[in-house]
Design an enzyme around this catalytic site. Structure first.
Site, short mmCIF file in Angstrom:
data_model
loop_
_atom_site.label_atom_id
_atom_site.label_comp_id
_atom_site.label_asym_id
_atom_site.label_seq_id
_atom_site.Cartn_x
_atom_site.Cartn_y
_atom_site.Cartn_z
N HIS A 1 5.77 1.81 19.31
CA HIS A 1 4.67 2.19 18.41
C HIS A 1 4.71 3.68 18.07
O HIS A 1 3.77 4.42 18.33
CB HIS A 1 3.31 1.81 19.03
CG HIS A 1 2.23 1.69 17.98
ND1 HIS A 1 1.12 0.89 18.15
CD2 HIS A 1 2.07 2.27 16.77
CE1 HIS A 1 0.33 0.98 17.07
NE2 HIS A 1 0.90 1.82 16.24
N GLU B 1 0.51 -4.42 23.38
CA GLU B 1 1.15 -3.19 23.82
C GLU B 1 0.47 -2.63 25.07
O GLU B 1 -0.74 -2.72 25.20
CB GLU B 1 1.06 -2.14 22.69
CG GLU B 1 1.84 -2.57 21.47
CD GLU B 1 1.56 -1.72 20.25
OE1 GLU B 1 1.90 -2.17 19.15
OE2 GLU B 1 1.02 -0.61 20.40
N ALA C 1 6.13 4.80 14.85
CA ALA C 1 6.59 4.96 13.45
C ALA C 1 6.02 6.20 12.77
O ALA C 1 6.67 6.79 11.91
CB ALA C 1 6.25 3.72 12.64
N VAL D 1 6.17 -2.64 11.02
CA VAL D 1 5.64 -1.31 11.32
C VAL D 1 4.14 -1.28 11.04
O VAL D 1 3.56 -0.22 10.84
CB VAL D 1 6.35 -0.19 10.50
CG1 VAL D 1 7.79 -0.02 10.94
CG2 VAL D 1 6.26 -0.45 9.01
N GLY D 2 3.53 -2.47 11.04
CA GLY D 2 2.10 -2.55 10.77
C GLY D 2 1.34 -2.60 12.09
O GLY D 2 1.11 -1.57 12.72
N ARG D 3 0.96 -3.83 12.49
CA ARG D 3 0.30 -4.02 13.78
C ARG D 3 0.92 -5.27 14.40
O ARG D 3 1.26 -6.22 13.69
CB ARG D 3 -1.21 -4.22 13.62
CG ARG D 3 -1.99 -2.95 13.30
CD ARG D 3 -2.07 -2.02 14.50
NE ARG D 3 -2.74 -0.77 14.22
CZ ARG D 3 -2.15 0.32 13.73
NH1 ARG D 3 -0.86 0.32 13.44
NH2 ARG D 3 -2.84 1.42 13.54
N GLY E 1 0.86 -1.19 0.00
CA GLY E 1 0.00 0.00 0.00
C GLY E 1 0.88 1.23 0.00
O GLY E 1 2.03 1.20 -0.47
N SER E 2 0.38 2.32 0.56
CA SER E 2 1.14 3.56 0.55
C SER E 2 2.45 3.42 1.32
O SER E 2 3.52 3.80 0.84
CB SER E 2 0.26 4.66 1.13
OG SER E 2 0.94 5.86 1.10
N SER F 1 0.83 -8.84 -2.01
CA SER F 1 -0.30 -7.94 -1.83
C SER F 1 -1.54 -8.78 -2.18
O SER F 1 -1.41 -9.82 -2.81
CB SER F 1 -0.15 -6.74 -2.76
OG SER F 1 -0.80 -5.62 -2.25
N ARG F 2 -2.72 -8.31 -1.80
CA ARG F 2 -3.92 -9.12 -2.13
C ARG F 2 -4.04 -9.30 -3.64
O ARG F 2 -4.47 -10.33 -4.12
CB ARG F 2 -5.19 -8.47 -1.58
CG ARG F 2 -5.43 -8.82 -0.12
CD ARG F 2 -6.43 -7.89 0.50
NE ARG F 2 -6.05 -6.51 0.24
CZ ARG F 2 -6.75 -5.47 0.61
NH1 ARG F 2 -7.89 -5.64 1.27
NH2 ARG F 2 -6.35 -4.25 0.34
#
Lengths: 349, 327
Positions: free
Chosen positions: B289, B271, B291, B240-242, B163-164, B184-185
């Site tokens: 968390h 977290e 980023a 850096v996602g979840r 994504g971005s 990616s999907r």
């Protein structure tokens, strides 16, 4: 007796400086000329290099003698030492060169030659080689990594997590964006250009200082380091250390860079007036600093240890397995070329 | 700062359900009449009922779950603006049914997240944080040079989620001489990177994985034991996602046993709890968390929130609309 064929001999060019140096291969048998070459290694920075030198040549290890006995040690072995391999820690100064009348070549395992007395080498017609190009990427990668680490406080945030503060005190603070910030580079040589190329991918405008403007770039040129510092957010030192560039980053430059500015030094410690740097950081006149090099390595001013706006690393610009091997192979290749009367791979003199 | 009581209330009302960051509240309060239910003596449902006739715009963070029940209480709602990029806290289908437009943070944070991913990766490979600790402990003169790290140049980086943030990260790493691969999907034929339809195959051809996809029910533990096996013992994972995108217990186990090369983690499953075993490791970098949290991006987001609300109230298209069919 024909020299043993090795990859160094496959390149086929007669130029004094080989434009396509073939890597030295540790798999080949050393030619007899190498086996009889007495080599002084000044510092144990690279165990692979040391091992190969001891297998292939007659190796003398300077650090096994305490410095106060060096003169004696050198006198005792002067007849045999025809080559010296220096590092960024211990090179070949005038005194050492004078003590080695049989010295023919100084092969530095570094690209910087600030620790080699080039004038003396020129006078004595001693060949000098260094290790350019193979380390450019690693140094440039580190420069950008250090800049991001400082702006975004990555090391400090890592400490915050490891100390349990995230649990106890809540969120860590906001930091400063790296992308889009103006980068000022002192010295637009191989390393400076590699830094610029990387920074451009972060949409950072690039400006630079150099002794003279470079014709083939679109980067903004400043003829004074103070002006460069006044007009950039992150100032990166990437030039060679010479008499002219000692303390090129002085108090005036740091004040121009200012309380939001960040200094990154991946050059040599003496590029920066370290005492002034410490006071500028403590007094908040300079926003932050990332330092890979120091005036008196391995000693680092302790006043920096408590600051959260600095990143301090122990001269690791080229410290990867891959690059250290390539640097060593280039040193070995240059020595072998010298020993077998072939053109040197990366001569400076 | 102008107090909303001093001005005649001609400014359109914007409802908050929970606090948002002061930077955002301030930016929006400058142009709109912000309604803060927790400041009222009325219980929540009465407060909403009192304002239901006038509230057309809602500003939320990802801490608010926006569902049918809440939407029922706001019959005049026409616009929801969230301060996050992610929208899994919003029932987009319910919004669409009611003709409610939704705006998110768009790409305001993408550069920061990409910078952080690159920073974490260089830190892990080149031991920046670890050797910084080494210097500060005074060990350099005592123990000598720090052990060698690893080159970034020439490495194959697999981006999980292009994504971005994934795209911005890829663009940066190309300049360091990395080869970019991605999952990616859907395949994106316009990008110059090699596509993999599943993460395991991506991992098998990568030296490094960077996790930057959205967290959904499909992507929970997308980085699982099989992916880590495919990545190999020298592999590096940067997240850096979840937190829940990675099987954290498995990750920790492999790091402890030397079955993974290292990790740069900005996010964790629970977290602010971070597995303590990680604190002893020199090949991991741990950040709380952060980023996307730069003062510049917060300021940019504040402006974007206002711009989206202004567009809505002037009957212009939202700047960063979310279409529930895109997801």
């Amino acid at each position: 007796m024909k020299p043993t064929k090795c990859r160094v001999e496959e390149r086929g060019t007669e130029d004094d400086r080989n434009p396509n140096p073939k890597p030295f291969s540790s798999l080949t048998t050393p030619p007899p000329a190498m086996e009889s070459l007495g080599v002084l290694l000044t510092f144990p920075a690279n165990s692979y290099l040391e091992e190969e030198l001891s297998k292939r040549c007659k190796l003398f290890r300077l650090w096994e003698t305490p410095p106060e006995n060096w003169r004696q040690f050198l006198r005792a072995n002067a007849g045999s030492i025809r080559a010296l391999v220096g590092t960024s820690t211990v090179g070949a100064d005038a005194e050492m060169i004078d003590a080695l009348p049989a010295l023919e070549i100084v092969a530095s395992c570094s690209v910087g030659l600030d620790k080699v007395d080039l004038a003396k080498c020129r006078e004595r017609r001693i060949r000098v080689t260094n290790t350019p190009d193979v380390l450019t990427d690693d140094v440039a990668d580190l420069a950008i990594g250090l800049a991001i680490a400082t702006m975004r406080r990555i090391c400090e945030a890592d400490r915050y997590v490891r100390s349990g503060a995230w649990n106890a005190k809540g969120d860590y603070k906001l930091t400063s964006k790296f992308s889009g910030k103006t980068i000022g580079i002192i010295g637009l040589g191989r390393i400076g250009l590699a830094i610029a190329k990387r920074a451009e991918a972060f949409d950072c405008p690039i400006s630079y200082y150099s002794r003279s403007e470079k014709p083939h770039t679109n980067y903004k040129y400043y003829s004074s380091v103070v002006d460069l510092a006044a007009n950039c957010h992150i100032l990166i030192v990437a030039c060679a250390l010479t008499e002219e560039t000692r303390h090129i980053v002085n108090r005036e430059v740091m004040d121009a860079l200012g309380p939001k500015g960040v200094l990154v030094n991946i050059g040599r410690g003496p590029h920066v007036d370290e005492a002034e740097l410490v006071s500028a950081l403590i007094e908040g006149r300079l926003g932050g600093a990332a330092l890979d090099v120091f005036e008196h390595e391995p000693h680092v001013p302790e006043q920096l240890f408590g600051l959260e706006n600095v990143v301090l690393v122990p001269h690791v610009g080229t410290a990867t397995w891959g690059t250290r091997k390539e640097m060593a192979d280039l040193v070995l290749g240059n020595l072998e070329a010298h020993a077998t009367n072939k053109p040197l791979l990366t001569p400076v003199l | 700062m102008a107090s909303s009581e001093e001005q005649p209330e001609s400014r359109p009302p914007v409802l908050l359900l929970r606090m948002v960051a002061p930077a955002y509240d301030d930016a929006v309060s400058a142009k709109f009449h912000v309604l803060r239910p927790w400041e009222s003596p009325l219980p929540r449902d009465q407060f909403l009922a009192a304002h239901a006739g006038s509230v057309r715009a809602l500003l939320i963070s990802s801490l608010v779950t926006l569902d049918d029940a809440t939407l029922d209480a706001l019959p005049r709602l026409g616009c929801v603006v969230t301060t996050s990029s992610g929208v899994n806290h919003i029932d987009l289908a319910a919004c669409a049914r009611r003709g409610i437009a939704v705006a998110n943070a768009g790409t305001v944070f993408s550069a920061d997240a990409a910078d952080y991913a690159v920073g974490l990766l260089i830190d892990v490979l080149r031991r920046v944080s670890t050797s910084d600790r080494y210097v500060r402990r005074g060990l350099w003169p005592v123990k000598g040079d720090y052990p060698l790290g690893f080159k970034l140049g020439g490495k194959r980086v697999g981006i999980v989620g292009l994504g971005s943030i994934g795209s911005e990260t890829a663009k940066r790493l190309v300049a360091f001489g990395c080869t970019i691969l991605y999952y990616s999907r859907k395949n994106k034929p316009s990008v110059p990177y090699k596509y993999f339809p599943n993460v395991c195959d991506l991992a098998a051809e990568s030296d490094i994985l960077i996790v930057s996809c959205a967290l959904t029910s499909e992507t929970h533990h997308i980085i699982n034991k099989d992916v880590m096996t495919a990545l190999g013992k020298e592999g590096i994972i940067v997240n850096v996602g979840r937190g829940p995108l990675v099987d954290e217990a498995e990750l920790v186990r492999r790091l402890m046993q030397g079955e993974l090369g290292g990790a740069g983690l900005d996010v964790f499953e629970n977290e602010p709890a971070v597995p303590k075993e990680l604190f002893l490791m020199d090949n991991v970098v741990l950040t709380p968390h952060r980023a996307i949290f730069t003062s510049e991006s917060l300021a940019d987001l504040g402006q974007l929130l206002v711009a989206n609300l202004e567009a809505f109230f002037s009957n212009r298209p939202l700047l960063t609309p979310v279409n529930h069919n895109d997801l």
